[in-house]
Design a protein around this motif. Structure first.
Motif, PDB file in Angstrom:
ATOM      1  N   ILE A   1       6.040  -0.573  -8.703  1.00  0.00           N
ATOM      2  CA  ILE A   1       5.511  -1.450  -7.657  1.00  0.00           C
ATOM      3  C   ILE A   1       3.999  -1.334  -7.610  1.00  0.00           C
ATOM      4  O   ILE A   1       3.442  -0.230  -7.574  1.00  0.00           O
ATOM      5  CB  ILE A   1       6.101  -1.088  -6.282  1.00  0.00           C
ATOM      6  CG1 ILE A   1       7.622  -1.279  -6.281  1.00  0.00           C
ATOM      7  CG2 ILE A   1       5.466  -1.939  -5.185  1.00  0.00           C
ATOM      8  CD1 ILE A   1       8.299  -0.797  -5.008  1.00  0.00           C
TER       9      ILE A   1
ATOM     10  N   GLU B   1       8.952  -9.600  -9.606  1.00  0.00           N
ATOM     11  CA  GLU B   1       9.728  -9.378  -8.384  1.00  0.00           C
ATOM     12  C   GLU B   1       8.821  -9.051  -7.200  1.00  0.00           C
ATOM     13  O   GLU B   1       7.855  -8.297  -7.330  1.00  0.00           O
ATOM     14  CB  GLU B   1      10.707  -8.220  -8.597  1.00  0.00           C
ATOM     15  CG  GLU B   1      11.575  -7.935  -7.375  1.00  0.00           C
ATOM     16  CD  GLU B   1      12.561  -6.809  -7.617  1.00  0.00           C
ATOM     17  OE1 GLU B   1      13.391  -6.561  -6.739  1.00  0.00           O
ATOM     18  OE2 GLU B   1      12.482  -6.169  -8.692  1.00  0.00           O
TER      19      GLU B   1
ATOM     20  N   LYS C   1       8.430  -7.162  -3.771  1.00  0.00           N
ATOM     21  CA  LYS C   1       8.959  -6.065  -2.979  1.00  0.00           C
ATOM     22  C   LYS C   1       8.411  -6.243  -1.564  1.00  0.00           C
ATOM     23  O   LYS C   1       7.244  -5.941  -1.301  1.00  0.00           O
ATOM     24  CB  LYS C   1       8.528  -4.710  -3.564  1.00  0.00           C
ATOM     25  CG  LYS C   1       9.121  -4.414  -4.933  1.00  0.00           C
ATOM     26  CD  LYS C   1      10.620  -4.215  -4.856  1.00  0.00           C
ATOM     27  CE  LYS C   1      11.200  -3.765  -6.178  1.00  0.00           C
ATOM     28  NZ  LYS C   1      12.666  -3.556  -6.102  1.00  0.00           N
TER      29      LYS C   1
ATOM     30  N   GLN D   1       5.731  -4.258   0.326  1.00  0.00           N
ATOM     31  CA  GLN D   1       5.173  -3.277  -0.605  1.00  0.00           C
ATOM     32  C   GLN D   1       4.237  -3.920  -1.633  1.00  0.00           C
ATOM     33  O   GLN D   1       3.102  -3.493  -1.777  1.00  0.00           O
ATOM     34  CB  GLN D   1       6.307  -2.548  -1.341  1.00  0.00           C
ATOM     35  CG  GLN D   1       7.234  -1.779  -0.412  1.00  0.00           C
ATOM     36  CD  GLN D   1       8.341  -1.090  -1.186  1.00  0.00           C
ATOM     37  OE1 GLN D   1       8.104  -0.121  -1.910  1.00  0.00           O
ATOM     38  NE2 GLN D   1       9.557  -1.594  -1.064  1.00  0.00           N
TER      39      GLN D   1
END
Length: 235
Positions: free
Chosen positions: A175, A218, A220, A223
């Motif tokens: 991330i 993606e 998150k 985050q």
């Protein structure tokens, strides 16, 4: 095809680990060579003439210290030891024999690539900024020309979009916070606000959809974002 930038000889008898390291290094355009005969490593080293050697300590027939000494009698090529042995004497011995670095197993690949790049920069006066091509999910990302290409098409990205993609790919499968992305864009004199970052990421995804890759970025929630190797769904 991406032309290999440097030849690396990986002296490792664990076939699974060898394949994993070779695959990861090939993503950085390194050409990785293995050893067929662990009783005659120096012969294969002489034939390949690698730019860097990565060697384990525990090997069949002769240990890594032996081959490090043999290589040093022929060449000043940079050498990195990669070993599960963690006794201080092993590290001291490797340095005394002329190794440039020692990495203990298990290790993070990011650490290995960082050390490889640092050594190559020092020894060959090489800048990693010249690594303008990267493979990702079967596509070639060209940082110089701001394009992404696979067997479906070629897309062109803006400077912000290619910068964001590059930053995500440098930390693939991890991330990257929105704050980190914005700070990086600011430091690179491409300041974007929080809302502009969202717009840029959405545009990047839409363009990647033409290659079937939009789902590989993606979100998150709360985050940041993550570039993945496996397809995921996003709203």
């Amino acid at each position: 095809m991406v032309n290999p930038l440097f030849k690396i000889m990986l002296i490792e008898d664990d076939a699974t680990l060898f394949d994993e390291i070779r695959e990861r290094l090939s993503q950085w355009s390194y050409d990785v060579y293995g050893i067929k005969d662990f009783g005659n490593v120096i012969h294969e080293f002489t034939a390949v003439k690698p730019d860097l050697v990565i060697i384990d300590i525990q090997l069949p027939k002769f240990d890594g210290f032996h081959w490090c000494l043999m290589i040093r009698s022929h060449s000043n090529v940079p050498i990195i030891f990669l070993s599960s042995r963690d006794h201080p004497t092993d590290m001291v011995m490797s340095m005394q024999l002329g190794a440039d670095d020692f990495i203990q197993k298990p290790f993070h690949f990011d650490v290995l690539i960082a050390k490889i790049q640092a050594i190559l920069r020092r020894v060959y006066n090489y800048s990693t900024d010249r690594m303008e091509l990267k493979t990702w999910c079967g596509a070639t990302v060209d940082y110089e020309n701001n394009t992404v290409t696979n067997d479906k098409a070629t897309i062109e990205l803006t400077k912000n979009e290619i910068f964001i993609l590059k930053h995500l790919l440098e930390k693939k499968n991890k991330i990257v916070s929105r704050t980190e992305l914005i700070k990086s864009l600011w430091d690179d004199e491409r300041f974007v606000s929080d809302n502009t970052l969202t717009v840029n990421v959405n545009r990047l995804r839409k363009k990647l959809d033409a290659l079937g890759l939009g789902g590989f970025i993606e979100t998150k929630i709360g985050q940041g974002y993550m570039a993945k190797e496996e397809a995921i769904k996003y709203d």
